[in-house]
Design a protein around this motif. Sequence first.
Motif, PDB file in Angstrom:
ATOM      1  N   GLN A 326      -5.629   5.402 -12.827  1.00  0.00           N
ATOM      2  CA  GLN A 326      -4.394   5.832 -12.179  1.00  0.00           C
ATOM      3  C   GLN A 326      -3.837   4.741 -11.266  1.00  0.00           C
ATOM      4  OE1 GLN A 326      -5.334   9.574 -10.294  1.00  0.00           O
ATOM      5  NE2 GLN A 326      -5.943  10.506 -12.246  1.00  0.00           N
ATOM      6  N   LEU A 327      -4.708   4.020 -10.572  1.00  0.00           N
ATOM      7  CA  LEU A 327      -4.253   2.895  -9.749  1.00  0.00           C
ATOM      8  C   LEU A 327      -3.547   1.854 -10.600  1.00  0.00           C
ATOM      9  CD1 LEU A 327      -7.082   2.002  -7.176  1.00  0.00           C
ATOM     10  CD2 LEU A 327      -4.781   2.777  -6.661  1.00  0.00           C
ATOM     11  N   MET A 328      -4.190   1.475 -11.700  1.00  0.00           N
ATOM     12  CA  MET A 328      -3.633   0.432 -12.555  1.00  0.00           C
ATOM     13  C   MET A 328      -2.342   0.879 -13.238  1.00  0.00           C
ATOM     14  SD  MET A 328      -5.623  -2.091 -12.059  1.00  0.00           S
ATOM     15  CE  MET A 328      -5.758  -1.421 -10.383  1.00  0.00           C
ATOM     16  N   ALA A 329      -2.171   2.191 -13.402  1.00  0.00           N
ATOM     17  CA  ALA A 329      -0.981   2.704 -14.083  1.00  0.00           C
ATOM     18  C   ALA A 329       0.163   3.014 -13.131  1.00  0.00           C
ATOM     19  CB  ALA A 329      -1.333   3.966 -14.869  1.00  0.00           C
ATOM     20  N   SER A 330      -0.056   2.857 -11.827  1.00  0.00           N
ATOM     21  CA  SER A 330       0.998   3.181 -10.867  1.00  0.00           C
ATOM     22  C   SER A 330       2.217   2.291 -11.094  1.00  0.00           C
ATOM     23  CB  SER A 330       0.505   2.996  -9.434  1.00  0.00           C
ATOM     24  OG  SER A 330       1.582   3.085  -8.519  1.00  0.00           O
ATOM     25  N   PRO A 331       3.395   2.881 -11.204  1.00  0.00           N
ATOM     26  CA  PRO A 331       4.603   2.058 -11.370  1.00  0.00           C
ATOM     27  C   PRO A 331       4.927   1.231 -10.132  1.00  0.00           C
ATOM     28  CG  PRO A 331       5.172   4.371 -11.053  1.00  0.00           C
ATOM     29  CD  PRO A 331       3.701   4.319 -11.218  1.00  0.00           C
ATOM     30  N   ASN A 332       4.275   1.564  -8.997  1.00  0.00           N
ATOM     31  CA  ASN A 332       4.540   0.859  -7.747  1.00  0.00           C
ATOM     32  C   ASN A 332       3.452  -0.157  -7.396  1.00  0.00           C
ATOM     33  OD1 ASN A 332       6.851   2.505  -7.314  1.00  0.00           O
ATOM     34  ND2 ASN A 332       5.498   4.135  -6.557  1.00  0.00           N
ATOM     35  N   LEU A 333       2.573  -0.433  -8.348  1.00  0.00           N
ATOM     36  CA  LEU A 333       1.428  -1.304  -8.068  1.00  0.00           C
ATOM     37  C   LEU A 333       1.864  -2.649  -7.480  1.00  0.00           C
ATOM     38  CD1 LEU A 333      -1.711  -1.540  -8.422  1.00  0.00           C
ATOM     39  CD2 LEU A 333      -1.238  -2.639 -10.610  1.00  0.00           C
ATOM     40  N   SER A 334       2.877  -3.260  -8.051  1.00  0.00           N
ATOM     41  CA  SER A 334       3.298  -4.593  -7.634  1.00  0.00           C
ATOM     42  C   SER A 334       4.001  -4.608  -6.283  1.00  0.00           C
ATOM     43  CB  SER A 334       4.217  -5.212  -8.686  1.00  0.00           C
ATOM     44  OG  SER A 334       5.397  -4.419  -8.840  1.00  0.00           O
ATOM     45  N   GLU A 335       4.331  -3.431  -5.758  1.00  0.00           N
ATOM     46  CA  GLU A 335       5.049  -3.375  -4.487  1.00  0.00           C
ATOM     47  C   GLU A 335       4.121  -3.489  -3.285  1.00  0.00           C
ATOM     48  OE1 GLU A 335       7.526   0.049  -4.353  1.00  0.00           O
ATOM     49  OE2 GLU A 335       8.430  -0.337  -6.328  1.00  0.00           O
ATOM     50  N   TYR A 336       2.812  -3.412  -3.507  1.00  0.00           N
ATOM     51  CA  TYR A 336       1.856  -3.452  -2.407  1.00  0.00           C
ATOM     52  C   TYR A 336       1.121  -4.791  -2.374  1.00  0.00           C
ATOM     53  CZ  TYR A 336       2.561   1.592  -2.022  1.00  0.00           C
ATOM     54  OH  TYR A 336       3.109   2.835  -1.860  1.00  0.00           O
ATOM     55  N   ASP A 337       0.759  -5.203  -1.171  1.00  0.00           N
ATOM     56  CA  ASP A 337      -0.049  -6.414  -0.984  1.00  0.00           C
ATOM     57  C   ASP A 337      -1.516  -6.034  -1.142  1.00  0.00           C
ATOM     58  OD1 ASP A 337      -1.356  -8.697  -0.262  1.00  0.00           O
ATOM     59  OD2 ASP A 337      -0.601  -8.754   1.806  1.00  0.00           O
ATOM     60  N   LEU A 338      -2.082  -6.385  -2.270  1.00  0.00           N
ATOM     61  CA  LEU A 338      -3.486  -6.052  -2.563  1.00  0.00           C
ATOM     62  C   LEU A 338      -4.367  -7.289  -2.507  1.00  0.00           C
ATOM     63  CD1 LEU A 338      -2.890  -3.660  -5.616  1.00  0.00           C
ATOM     64  CD2 LEU A 338      -2.792  -3.125  -3.168  1.00  0.00           C
TER      65      LEU A 338
END
Length: 577
Positions: A326-338
């Motif tokens: 679910q983390l990897m599939a989040s459409p907002n993944l790239s919006e966060y500083d990981l």
Amino acid sequence: MTDAESPRPLRSLTAVTNRLLTRGSPFEMDVVEIRGTPTRVWSHAPASLRACLETSLEHGDAPALVYGEESISHADYYRTAATLAHRLVDEYGIREGDRVAVAMRNYPEWVIAFFATASIGAIAVPLNSWWTGSELRFGLTDSGSKLLVADGERLDRLADVLPELSIPSIAVRTESALPENSRSWHEVIGQVSPGVRLPEAAPDPDGPATIFYTSGTTGLPKGAVGSHRNMIQNIVTGEYSRARTFMRLGLELSEYQAYVDALPTPSILCVLPLFHATGAQSIMLPILYRGGALVLMYKWDTEEALRLIERERITSITAVPAMITQLMASPNLSEYDLSSLLALSSGGAPAPPAMASRVRGNLNDVLIGQGYGLTECSAAAVTNGGPDYQIRPESCGLPAPPVDVKVVDPVGTELPPGSVGEVWLNGPGVVIGYWERPEATAEAFADGWLRTGDLGYLDDEGFLYIVDRAKDMIIRGGENVYCAEVEAAIHEHPAVAEVAVTGVPHEVYGEEVGAVVHTLPEQFLDADELRSYLEPRIAAFKIPAHIQITKDDLPRNAAGKLLKKQIKREHGWLGEE
């Protein structure tokens, strides 16, 4: 330095193991007698859970417990736990061997109550916060708990049964009227003295410290009685696994230690329940002992997890595979500083090999790993990470050095590499037995060995592969079908979020293969397309004859395990019970 950027060739496993286990290294071992069985143990593991708590004094003002906007330093965490320990002894009469039940969500008070109890030689009994009132009643009566520490929701569920049980309770984070014979957490703790220290106690390393109840997916849950030594082995095992990963990449032990010393203070996002062995033993214990921050989540939420990774500069996460997907599939993944995230591990449920490629496609520099263990062996006994996980993503890894693994046939004869049989484990994490269940204990434990009930095999290098639970294996017309193998093949399809494979009764074949597939958001998949996808990947008799596609999450218990009996019932696949 990451496995993707390593300029050095992989060093052999034998060379790495020899370097790590030499006398004088942080990973040397001793042999001690545990309940009459000579057992290898980590020489530098702390002596008890009490010793783990006492190390927090060394970490001072560094954050220990983070929940929402709350942050508790290591020093304050220790002082509060020490204060509660005195209240347990002086006001509730808790003595060595008494049981104290803890029933609540992942709150800081859970951690404090757990360590306060174990530090005085009493036995902490974590109860499943998903349980109903009757199930919680079972846990309290089965364990013979003398005191309950619970949050408001659990106390509400127990409102009708607590009076008849006559068990006093300490109420945590409740806005309701307190039950009879209950006091609030703040009233019990009262004033915390800056100089408070734990009451005098000397817990036996091999004495009972915890009762963790099994998931109870079939029948009544059983309480696995763990010792202090059972619990604390994970602290060193986790560090050994990390060291092995980096030394496989070419570092020397001194270089690895310098690398670790230069890293920021570790912080781990705790997304698994603390009443589960993985949450408490693989996540909570090591991070607190190392002086890091345990960032607690009330419940799993993908967007909240991403927000916390960025805000708290999370360095590692251990989660069930469905959460990682679910983390990897989040459409907002790239919006966060990981960028703080260094390691991502799966635990609590088998990880499909496809998970590794999905993580690698989104977070290239993160070290990926997984572990294998059970409540009865105190969480992780086998680990796989870094380059070894890339090479063998379908394997749960190598046993920790103090652990022995063998694969046996139905009469207990050890099988050669490559042969599928029941997996047995032996080591310092194998628990004392089941609480007041002598017959179940005798069935599961023998001469230091734990009969896991899992089917698997070892390869020529000692890597373990789990293919199924023995009771979940499908026998279709005399052919064995391992659910985990079929699930792994289905997971390779890019539209699949999670899948459950089960047996479906059949008059001729005995059973056929059934699959319930949960697809990712905005992805479409039908049964015929999935069967066509599987045809070149697995044998025809393994391809599901019954396929249900759903957009709903599949039912899981609090430990993240699929509730296959419930799934079969919902789809009419249960047959005669």
